[in-house]
Write an enzyme that holds these catalytic residues in place. Structure first.
Site, PDB file in Angstrom:
ATOM      1  N   ARG A 146       0.828  -1.210   0.000  1.00 31.31           N
ATOM      2  CA  ARG A 146       0.000   0.000   0.000  1.00 31.31           C
ATOM      3  C   ARG A 146       0.861   1.258   0.000  1.00 31.31           C
ATOM      4  NH1 ARG A 146      -2.810   3.118   4.081  1.00 31.31           N
ATOM      5  NH2 ARG A 146      -4.827   3.850   3.296  1.00 31.31           N
ATOM      6  N   HIS A 156       0.704   3.992  -2.977  1.00 33.13           N
ATOM      7  CA  HIS A 156       0.358   5.377  -2.644  1.00 33.13           C
ATOM      8  C   HIS A 156       1.484   6.330  -3.032  1.00 33.13           C
ATOM      9  CE1 HIS A 156      -3.227   4.977   0.326  1.00 33.13           C
ATOM     10  NE2 HIS A 156      -3.226   3.969  -0.532  1.00 33.13           N
ATOM     11  N   ASN A 209      -3.456   8.688   4.057  1.00 36.14           N
ATOM     12  CA  ASN A 209      -2.265   8.028   4.584  1.00 36.14           C
ATOM     13  C   ASN A 209      -2.303   8.074   6.113  1.00 36.14           C
ATOM     14  OD1 ASN A 209      -1.176   7.485   1.977  1.00 36.14           O
ATOM     15  ND2 ASN A 209      -0.538   9.615   1.829  1.00 36.14           N
ATOM     16  N   HIS A 251      -6.001  -6.349  -2.371  1.00 42.37           N
ATOM     17  CA  HIS A 251      -6.940  -6.457  -1.263  1.00 42.37           C
ATOM     18  C   HIS A 251      -7.262  -7.904  -0.921  1.00 42.37           C
ATOM     19  CE1 HIS A 251      -8.600  -2.078  -1.745  1.00 42.37           C
ATOM     20  NE2 HIS A 251      -7.359  -2.125  -1.287  1.00 42.37           N
TER      21      HIS A 251
END
Length: 381
Positions: free
Chosen positions: A77, A81, A110, A209
């Protein structure tokens, strides 16, 4: 929170660094191979300058994931990001910048939801002790994301090196330019296309996910007060929705988002990066609108169905999509970026001074409204 020097590390991290040093000292040198240029990056980039770099990162990631399985989805992640906004330049790791901008890390996308930052710190500290000012934070993050995926069960894939670290990080770059849980396929596709990624990449990368989870506040709109005519999102499996309501109480205005429960994306194999995620989408058991929409939209459903039936295909495509992301707007030339000595701070030129900036955090409870605004406020399709 600013980077803690090695003296502030946990005893466990110190012990791990010591063990790593013993292993590396006894291990044979990795054979030097000719580097292959891939989109300006090179596989085996550090074979000459820091031969043990990739192995050190792999050892650190494997050790950390073995202690906390949340580290694997967390690293993937952080990587995504970082790359999606200004490219793979480790800007998400910065606590401050010379320009004085509020950094990306402080965004409501975040903030406290970033997991795995200390893993990057351990890897960077270890490598700096071996090969000072050689391996960029951006490369460490790209390698760590790959190793996290492999630790979660994905077949390994090659990652090129040679990225340099950026010196700019702006929280204001995220709103309107970043996918959020409330988006549906048209808006998600638009955002991915703007970054050179396809709709296939969207469906494939959403497979991250398969591991990890989401805090209750990120999907509470689907199980409480969904619309004027339905309390619960009718696209959710009713039994699954009821289980979610038992795990996640109705949200209150003064809820502390950091105390919000985290629910696995995939209840069946929550620690394995596999295709069960897509099977769950087809069974209408997904947490986020942005996941559910992949199975509901006729343009993306066929690929969801294909991945749900073919584990090998999904894992192969996921590795390829991660390689594609890792090359987004990378900084290659020395005049484009730097090799940060500390992933949290831009290197200062000799004699240069700029003030230490500690951004005041918003009170915890009112912050929930800001997070909800971010999650659901940019979903105009």
């Amino acid at each position: 929170m600013l980077f803690e020097p090695i003296t502030g590390m946990s005893r466990l991290s110190m012990a791990m660094l010591f063990l790593l040093s013993l292993v590396l000292a006894a291990a044979p040198r990795i054979a030097v191979v000719e580097a292959v240029v891939v989109q300006g990056l090179q596989v085996g980039y550090y074979n000459h300058s820091c031969p043990e770099a990739e192995q050190v990162i792999r050892d650190v990631v494997e050790a950390e994931v073995s202690m906390d399985h949340n580290i694997a989805p967390g690293l993937i992640r952080i990587f995504f990001h970082d790359c999606f906004i200004t490219g793979c330049d480790a800007s998400i790791l910065l606590d401050e910048t010379p320009a004085g901008d509020v950094p990306e890390k402080e965004s409501s996308a975040n903030g406290f939801t970033l997991v795995g930052l200390k893993t990057i710190d351990v890897a960077k500290t270890t490598i700096e002790a071996m090969c000072p000012r050689t391996v960029s934070c951006a490369d460490i993050l790209a390698y760590a994301a790959r190793d996290a995926a492999v630790a979660a069960g994905l077949p390994s894939y090659e990652v090129g090196g040679g990225r340099r670290d950026g010196t700019h990080s702006r929280m204001d770059d995220l709103p309107g330019n970043f996918p959020v849980p409330g988006h549906t396929v048209p808006r998600l596709t638009e955002l991915f296309n703007s970054r050179g990624l396809s709709q296939e990449d969207l469906v494939t990368l959403s497979g991250a996910h398969s591991i990890g989870g989401a805090h209750c506040f990120m999907f509470s709109n689907r199980i409480y007060g969904f619309s004027k005519t339905s309390e619960i999102d009718p696209s959710l499996d009713p039994a699954f929705a009821e289980r979610l309501r038992k795990m996640c109480p109705r949200p209150q205005p003064d809820d502390n988002p950091e105390a919000s429960r985290k629910v696995p994306f995939d209840e069946r194999t929550s620690e394995k990066l596999d295709n069960v995620y897509y099977q769950e989408l087809l069974e209408r058991r997904s947490l986020l609108t942005s996941d559910n929409t992949l199975a509901q939209d006729p343009k993306t459903r066929p690929l969801v169905e294909k991945y749900a039936k073919d584990m090998a295909l999904f894992q192969k495509k996921f590795g390829e999509a991660m390689q594609k992301v890792s090359a987004l707007d990378v900084l290659i030339n020395p005049d484009q970026g730097q090799i940060r000595r500390n992933c949290h701070l831009v290197n200062k030129a000799r004699g240069q001074q700029f003030p230490m900036i500690r951004w005041p955090r918003a009170p915890k409870h009112p912050m929930l409204q800001m997070i909800n605004w971010f999650i659901r406020g940019f979903q105009q399709d």
